[in-house]
Design a protein around this motif. Structure first.
Motif, PDB file in Angstrom:
ATOM      1  N   THR A  69      50.096  35.142  49.093  1.00 53.58           N
ATOM      2  CA  THR A  69      50.112  34.836  47.669  1.00 53.58           C
ATOM      3  C   THR A  69      48.849  35.411  47.058  1.00 53.58           C
ATOM      4  O   THR A  69      47.770  35.316  47.658  1.00 53.58           O
ATOM      5  CB  THR A  69      50.163  33.318  47.414  1.00 53.58           C
ATOM      6  N   VAL A  70      48.979  36.018  45.878  1.00 58.37           N
ATOM      7  CA  VAL A  70      47.822  36.615  45.199  1.00 58.37           C
ATOM      8  C   VAL A  70      47.746  36.073  43.774  1.00 58.37           C
ATOM      9  O   VAL A  70      48.733  36.118  43.038  1.00 58.37           O
ATOM     10  CB  VAL A  70      47.929  38.155  45.140  1.00 58.37           C
ATOM     11  N   VAL A  71      46.574  35.556  43.396  1.00 59.72           N
ATOM     12  CA  VAL A  71      46.320  35.219  42.000  1.00 59.72           C
ATOM     13  C   VAL A  71      45.193  36.127  41.514  1.00 59.72           C
ATOM     14  O   VAL A  71      44.316  36.515  42.282  1.00 59.72           O
ATOM     15  CB  VAL A  71      45.947  33.732  41.811  1.00 59.72           C
TER      16      VAL A  71
ATOM     17  N   ALA B 176      41.614  36.632  43.390  1.00 58.83           N
ATOM     18  CA  ALA B 176      40.714  37.538  42.670  1.00 58.83           C
ATOM     19  C   ALA B 176      40.688  37.112  41.211  1.00 58.83           C
ATOM     20  O   ALA B 176      40.462  37.913  40.310  1.00 58.83           O
ATOM     21  CB  ALA B 176      41.192  38.979  42.810  1.00 58.83           C
ATOM     22  N   LEU B 177      40.942  35.824  40.995  1.00 52.87           N
ATOM     23  CA  LEU B 177      41.079  35.271  39.653  1.00 52.87           C
ATOM     24  C   LEU B 177      39.711  35.078  39.012  1.00 52.87           C
ATOM     25  O   LEU B 177      38.814  34.476  39.610  1.00 52.87           O
ATOM     26  CB  LEU B 177      41.810  33.929  39.737  1.00 52.87           C
ATOM     27  N   GLY B 178      39.565  35.576  37.810  1.00 53.32           N
ATOM     28  CA  GLY B 178      38.308  35.393  37.091  1.00 53.32           C
ATOM     29  C   GLY B 178      38.347  36.075  35.746  1.00 53.32           C
ATOM     30  O   GLY B 178      39.219  36.895  35.465  1.00 53.32           O
ATOM     31  N   THR B 179      37.402  35.714  34.894  1.00 53.59           N
ATOM     32  CA  THR B 179      37.307  36.322  33.579  1.00 53.59           C
ATOM     33  C   THR B 179      35.833  36.464  33.219  1.00 53.59           C
ATOM     34  O   THR B 179      34.957  36.151  34.018  1.00 53.59           O
ATOM     35  CB  THR B 179      38.050  35.465  32.528  1.00 53.59           C
ATOM     36  N   THR B 180      35.562  36.935  32.031  1.00 56.18           N
ATOM     37  CA  THR B 180      34.189  37.038  31.534  1.00 56.18           C
ATOM     38  C   THR B 180      33.997  36.024  30.418  1.00 56.18           C
ATOM     39  O   THR B 180      34.965  35.566  29.793  1.00 56.18           O
ATOM     40  CB  THR B 180      33.885  38.436  30.992  1.00 56.18           C
TER      41      THR B 180
END
Length: 234
Positions: free
Chosen positions: A5-7, A73-77
């Motif tokens: 599973t990939v997020v 690999a979930l993330g934001t700025t």
């Protein structure tokens, strides 16, 4: 066979993880959870991809399947999120809720793309947030927990970050002179993804690695930039 599973698969590193997983014979299915269709081209010749699109990310935890490996690999700025609190809601809160759900669903191996300088005690909010997340997921008791700490991530983003563009150009310039000049502080998204996948699906790469035991059992491998380059280079 490995199931994954990939997020975060619409992002720079996550899209690389997704495409590389789809090309690996020992990976039978790849599930993604996204708010929107991927902006990146996806090559899926054998129909391994099981894409779930749901704009309500608070529902994602209930949609995680019982796969063997989970990649985040979930993330934001802060700029994209609008505030530090909104960024934390994604980078920390959502990530942690998904990690807990993955553990409950029987995931054996959890792989997190974190950041160089992550430290729960840091005075820098971003570094502290990343470090706190690392500590929380490491304590969940996955059989194997892999935390990657890349430096500057180099690659073609859907939305260019103007403040990083000079650094990307400089990194690529150094890489053109000698790879080692770039690798010590900046890594290509493709390289990071390959290192994450090898750690997540190749049992043999764990041999001889420096790791610790998690608070609730399991092995925790925190991978710095040197190991990312070692594992991720072709």
């Amino acid at each position: 066979m490995t199931t994954a599973t990939v997020v975060g698969s619409t992002g720079l590193v996550g899209s690389q993880i997704l495409n590389q997983l789809l090309s690996i014979a020992k990976v039978s299915t790849v599930t993604t959870l996204t708010r929107r269709p991927s902006p990146h081209a996806i090559a899926d010749p054998t129909s391994k991809l099981k894409a779930t699109i749901n704009s309500d990310s608070s529902a994602w935890a209930t949609l995680i399947p019982a796969t063997s490996t989970f990649f985040s690999a979930l993330g934001t700025t802060r700029a994209d999120a609008g505030s530090l609190a909104a960024q934390r809601a994604i980078d920390y809160d959502l990530n942690l809720s998904l990690a807990k759900a993955a553990k409950e669903r029987g995931v054996n191996t959890y792989v997190l793309i974190s950041s160089a300088g992550a430290n729960a005690k840091s005075w820098t909010p971003y570094s502290a947030m990343k470090g706190q997340l690392e500590e929380e997921v490491a304590a969940l008791g996955f059989e194997k927990c892999v935390i990657l700490r890349p430096g500057l991530i180099v690659g073609a983003r859907e939305k260019a970050r103007w403040i990083e563009q000079p650094l990307h150009a400089f990194a690529n310039l150094l890489g053109g002179v000698r790879a080692g000049l770039k690798d010590v502080w900046a890594q290509d998204a493709e390289t990071i993804a390959r290192a994450a996948i090898r750690a997540g699906v190749e049992e043999e790469v764990w041999n001889g690695r420096k790791m610790v035991e998690g608070k609730n059992g399991g092995k925790v491998w925190t991978m710095g930039q040197a190991e990312i380059v070692e594992l991720g280079k072709l």
